[in-house]
Design an enzyme around this catalytic site. Structure first.
Site, short mmCIF file in Angstrom:
data_model
loop_
_atom_site.label_atom_id
_atom_site.label_comp_id
_atom_site.label_asym_id
_atom_site.label_seq_id
_atom_site.Cartn_x
_atom_site.Cartn_y
_atom_site.Cartn_z
N ASN A 49 -6.98 -4.48 10.33
CA ASN A 49 -7.59 -3.23 10.80
C ASN A 49 -8.14 -3.32 12.22
OD1 ASN A 49 -7.03 -1.95 8.40
ND2 ASN A 49 -8.98 -2.53 7.48
N GLU A 100 1.19 -1.76 16.93
CA GLU A 100 0.92 -2.65 15.78
C GLU A 100 1.43 -4.07 16.06
OE1 GLU A 100 -0.93 -1.76 13.24
OE2 GLU A 100 -0.75 0.42 13.06
N ARG A 127 -7.53 -9.47 4.59
CA ARG A 127 -6.61 -8.38 4.92
C ARG A 127 -7.23 -7.39 5.90
NH1 ARG A 127 -2.32 -5.35 0.81
NH2 ARG A 127 -1.44 -4.01 2.40
N LYS A 174 0.87 -1.19 0.00
CA LYS A 174 0.00 0.00 0.00
C LYS A 174 0.89 1.23 0.00
CE LYS A 174 -4.18 -1.26 2.53
NZ LYS A 174 -4.96 -0.87 3.71
N HIS A 200 -0.82 7.52 15.32
CA HIS A 200 -1.55 6.36 14.81
C HIS A 200 -1.55 5.21 15.83
CE1 HIS A 200 -3.19 3.60 11.88
NE2 HIS A 200 -2.19 2.77 12.12
N HIS A 253 -8.57 -0.29 14.34
CA HIS A 253 -8.31 0.83 13.45
C HIS A 253 -9.53 1.69 13.12
CE1 HIS A 253 -4.35 -0.80 13.08
NE2 HIS A 253 -3.99 0.06 12.15
N1 NAD Z 1 1.37 1.59 3.70
C1 NAD Z 1 0.86 1.01 4.76
O1 NAD Z 1 0.42 -0.14 4.73
C2 NAD Z 1 0.86 1.78 6.06
C3 NAD Z 1 0.52 1.12 7.26
C4 NAD Z 1 0.59 1.84 8.44
C5 NAD Z 1 0.96 3.18 8.43
N2 NAD Z 1 1.28 3.78 7.25
C6 NAD Z 1 1.70 5.18 7.22
O2 NAD Z 1 2.95 5.29 7.90
C7 NAD Z 1 3.10 6.64 8.33
C8 NAD Z 1 3.66 6.66 9.72
O3 NAD Z 1 4.92 6.02 9.71
P1 NAD Z 1 5.96 6.17 10.90
O4 NAD Z 1 5.25 5.98 12.17
O5 NAD Z 1 7.11 5.31 10.55
O6 NAD Z 1 6.31 7.73 10.85
P2 NAD Z 1 7.48 8.59 10.18
O7 NAD Z 1 7.92 8.04 8.89
O8 NAD Z 1 7.00 9.99 10.22
O9 NAD Z 1 8.66 8.42 11.23
C9 NAD Z 1 8.51 8.89 12.56
C10 NAD Z 1 9.69 9.75 12.98
O10 NAD Z 1 10.83 8.92 13.20
C11 NAD Z 1 11.96 9.41 12.50
N3 NAD Z 1 12.80 8.27 12.20
C12 NAD Z 1 12.59 7.31 11.28
N4 NAD Z 1 13.49 6.32 11.42
C13 NAD Z 1 14.30 6.67 12.44
C14 NAD Z 1 15.39 6.04 13.08
N5 NAD Z 1 15.81 4.82 12.71
N6 NAD Z 1 15.99 6.67 14.13
C15 NAD Z 1 15.53 7.89 14.54
N7 NAD Z 1 14.48 8.52 13.98
C16 NAD Z 1 13.87 7.91 12.95
C17 NAD Z 1 11.38 10.13 11.31
O11 NAD Z 1 12.28 11.07 10.79
C18 NAD Z 1 10.13 10.76 11.92
O12 NAD Z 1 10.48 11.95 12.57
C19 NAD Z 1 1.74 7.29 8.22
O13 NAD Z 1 1.75 8.21 7.15
C20 NAD Z 1 0.79 6.13 7.92
O14 NAD Z 1 -0.30 6.51 7.13
C21 NAD Z 1 1.24 3.10 6.08
ZN ZN Z 2 -2.06 0.75 11.69
#
Ligand code: NAD
Ligand code: ZN
Length: 353
Positions: free
Chosen positions: A243, A185, A239, A143, A263, A246
């Site tokens: 959720n 998660e 799938r 996704k 989230h 969620h």
């Molecule tokens: N595609 C999918 O199936 C799916 C599923 C769940 C969530 N998402 C999406 O994922 C996003 C959230 O992802 P997230 O929680 O990873 O947030 P993010 O990518 O914003 O990362 C969170 C923070 O951590 C920092 N960061 C990342 N890796 C790091 C590391 N190794 N060390 C230090 N800092 C680090 C980033 O710079 C950011 O400030 C949302 O946009 C959500 O919609 C997508």
């Molecule tokens: Zn989720």
């Protein structure tokens, strides 16, 4: 090195999981890419801490690269950043036979994957997820999306990576908040499919205890997600189990304009509340919500249902894009490790929180 094969016919790919595998990434990429030119999409935080390691390894393996570094955070999952990335891909002369690397958390994976899916109608890409949420969830399953002003992930695609490379060592530099976001998660996977992992997590009393066996947990979560995705790539049935928590979680995130709760925090609240209700309705084995609450407590993850105006929250939930017209599916636990999809009338959702 642990390896999981995601079985999607011609779109199949492997997930590699190993401590420190960022230092072998060039070699791994050669398994799926014979060219020399790669384009890295990352964010500033990840680039500052790990960019040099990735780049040195790519160089040592004979790759040429250019990169795009975005501003960290959800706001970057926008049309304007997407356009900017595509312009840079074009200026870098990226063709359909080159390779994109999405190196970061879920934000980078989602927008990088969406750029890969759409630039020149599709360029191959590799996911190197760097947050726990991305390592157990967003990097697997294909996704990819960006946000609109009217809602999250409203423009996107299903576009599978050629490979996912997971280095759990990278998690050491995450803030506790971002780590816990991913933990919600991980706990979700235990709730829906793996009571053994849930029981192991019940022996953890903080982040360090989890980190002691993190490779195993990531392996279990990716294993569950890859099977569910292989059975139902486009989220028409099984799938939806992913959720769990969620529907309420998305509602809470949205109600507070994506500024009050992350989230993972919102999902934790959603999992607890819906399980309390379904237990009261006799659907879920008694004591299930209590086990979930104790586990979240031990890991210092908040699950307190926020104060909200009931009527406004009802409206927010009903407008969730995942709610099919008339009816909607919710995910309820029979027990820890056993989730089921239950169809209810959309208007009845308010009886579940
Ligand atoms: N595609 C999918 O199936 C799916 C599923 C769940 C969530 N998402 C999406 O994922 C996003 C959230 O992802 P997230 O929680 O990873 O947030 P993010 O990518 O914003 O990362 C969170 C923070 O951590 C920092 N960061 C990342 N890796 C790091 C590391 N190794 N060390 C230090 N800092 C680090 C980033 O710079 C950011 O400030 C949302 O946009 C959500 O919609 C997508
Ligand atoms: Zn989720």
């Amino acid at each position: 090195m642990q390896k999981i094969h995601v079985d999607l016919d011609k779109d199949s790919y492997d997930i590699h999981i190993e401590h420190n595998c960022l230092t072998q990434v060039g070699n791994l990429i050669k398994e799926v890419y014979k060219g020399e030119k790669v384009f890295i999409i990352t964010d500033r935080n990840v680039d500052e801490i790990y960019g040099a390691i990735l780049e040195e390894n790519l160089r040592d393996n004979g790759f040429e690269f250019e990169k795009y570094v975005l501003v960290p955070g959800e706001k970057s999952k926008s049309f304007s950043t997407y356009e900017d990335i595509c312009d840079c891909l074009s200026e870098a002369g990226i063709t359909r036979s080159d390779m994109i690397i999405a190196f970061g958390g879920g934000v980078v994976g989602d927008i990088g994957g969406f750029a890969a899916a759409t630039f020149l109608r599709g360029v191959d890409f590799v996911q190197i997820p760097t947050t726990l949420l991305a390592q157990v969830d967003s990097s697997v399953g294909g996704k990819v999306a960006i946000n609109l002003k009217s809602g999250k992930n409203l423009v996107g695609n299903f576009y599978q990576p050629k490979m996912v490379v997971i280095d759990p060592n990278l998690l050491k530099t995450l803030s506790d908040k971002t780590f816990n976001d991913g933990m919600a998660e991980v706990i979700k996977y235990g709730c829906i499919r793996d009571q053994k992992m849930f029981a192991e997590l019940e022996k953890c009393y903080g982040r360090q205890d989890v980190m002691d066996n993190i490779e195993g947990y990531i392996y279990t979560c990716c294993g569950i997600k890859s099977i569910v995705v292989a059975n139902d790539e486009k989220e028409k049935g099984e799938r939806m189990l992913l959720n769990f928590g969620h529907t309420l979680g998305h509602g809470i995130e949205k109600y507070f304009n994506y500024e009050g709760y992350t989230h993972g925090e919102a999902v934790a609240i959603g999992m607890v509340r819906i399980t309390e209700v379904s237990e009261r309705l006799g659907y879920t084995g008694s004591g299930t919500a209590e086990r979930l609450k104790i586990l979240l407590n031990n890991l210092k993850i908040n699950y307190c249902f926020p104060e909200m105006d009931k009527e406004n929250f009802d409206k927010t939930i009903m407008l969730d894009k995942k709610a099919a017209s008339g009816n909607m599916s919710i995910i309820l636990l029979k027990d820890i490790g056993k989730a089921e999809i239950v169809k209810i009338k959309r208007v009845d959702i308010k009886n579940y929180y």
